[in-house]
Motif scaffolding. Structure first.
Motif, PDB file in Angstrom:
ATOM      1  N   ARG A 104       0.831  -1.198   0.000  1.00 56.97           N
ATOM      2  CA  ARG A 104       0.000   0.000   0.000  1.00 56.97           C
ATOM      3  C   ARG A 104       0.876   1.262   0.000  1.00 56.97           C
ATOM      4  NH1 ARG A 104      -4.673   0.541   4.350  1.00 56.97           N
ATOM      5  NH2 ARG A 104      -6.193   0.429   2.687  1.00 56.97           N
ATOM      6  N   THR A 108       0.667   4.680  -2.393  1.00 61.82           N
ATOM      7  CA  THR A 108       0.584   6.032  -1.848  1.00 61.82           C
ATOM      8  C   THR A 108       1.770   6.883  -2.279  1.00 61.82           C
ATOM      9  OG1 THR A 108      -0.578   5.139   0.065  1.00 61.82           O
ATOM     10  CG2 THR A 108       0.324   7.348   0.284  1.00 61.82           C
ATOM     11  N   HIS A 126      -9.977   1.730  -2.988  1.00 62.02           N
ATOM     12  CA  HIS A 126      -9.428   3.038  -3.332  1.00 62.02           C
ATOM     13  C   HIS A 126      -9.566   3.277  -4.828  1.00 62.02           C
ATOM     14  CE1 HIS A 126      -6.612   3.406   0.402  1.00 62.02           C
ATOM     15  NE2 HIS A 126      -7.841   3.070   0.726  1.00 62.02           N
ATOM     16  N   TYR A 145      -7.253  -4.121  -1.458  1.00 64.04           N
ATOM     17  CA  TYR A 145      -6.059  -4.603  -0.760  1.00 64.04           C
ATOM     18  C   TYR A 145      -6.384  -5.856   0.041  1.00 64.04           C
ATOM     19  CZ  TYR A 145      -4.431   0.148  -1.703  1.00 64.04           C
ATOM     20  OH  TYR A 145      -4.076   1.317  -2.322  1.00 64.04           O
ATOM     21  N   VAL A 164      -1.688  -4.771  -2.731  1.00 66.00           N
ATOM     22  CA  VAL A 164      -2.746  -4.638  -3.729  1.00 66.00           C
ATOM     23  C   VAL A 164      -3.158  -6.033  -4.190  1.00 66.00           C
ATOM     24  CG1 VAL A 164      -3.348  -3.738  -6.017  1.00 66.00           C
ATOM     25  CG2 VAL A 164      -1.874  -2.393  -4.491  1.00 66.00           C
TER      26      VAL A 164
END
Length: 170
Positions: A104, A108, A126, A145, A164
């Motif tokens: 993750r 980001t 997301h 995720y 992911v």
């Protein structure tokens, strides 16, 4: 006759290889035990089988090499992903390939904060808007995720961070 020589040489080579040890346990005149890689010069000596230690060292080297390869691959994928975003040169199907299975934090660091977040059935989804070159200006990525699991001989399965699980581009 040649076969006898071959088998004798093979047996000697195997014997030397299996009896070879890199660690010696030495007992000095004062009774103290020390371990060293060379034969003892005084006192009594016992060859210690360190094949397990060598095996563990080899396994550690393999894990370290795999970790270096993973870090290198993450760097390459991050560079490609940043190129997709900055130069708007990627098709929509490139993003899933670069993101699936990544932590993750990778998402980001490279995509920033999601455009929106949904909680569906206790699972965070997301959404990101990304540029594409396949006949449209933008695509919407939907990322879900899963918690990474890492086998640990001492503790069983240990849960790590989120990675992911799936990426859909539409």
């Amino acid at each position: 006759m040649n076969m006898k020589i071959f088998f004798a040489a093979a047996a000697m080579a195997w014997g030397v290889g299996s009896a070879h040890a890199d660690v010696y346990r030495c007992t000095g005149a004062d009774g103290k035990t020390i371990y060293q890689q060379s034969p003892c010069t005084t006192g009594t000596q016992k060859t210690v089988d360190d094949s397990h230690s060598r095996f563990e060292a080899q396994q550690r080297q393999i894990r370290e090499a795999q970790k270096r390869e993973e870090v290198e691959e993450l760097g390459q994928h991050a560079k490609l992903l940043r190129g997709c975003l900055e130069h708007k040169v990627c098709e929509a199907d490139t993003y899933p390939r670069l993101l699936r299975g990544k932590p993750r934090s990778f998402v980001t660091d490279n995509l920033g904060d999601p455009a929106s977040v949904q909680n569906i059935g206790g699972r965070e989804i997301h959404y990101f808007n990304v540029p594409t070159t396949d006949g449209r200006k933008r695509a919407r990525l939907k990322l879900s995720y899963e918690r990474a699991t890492v086998p640990d001989n001492a503790r069983g399965i240990v849960y790590g961070g989120f990675i992911v699980e799936s990426v859909n581009a539409y």
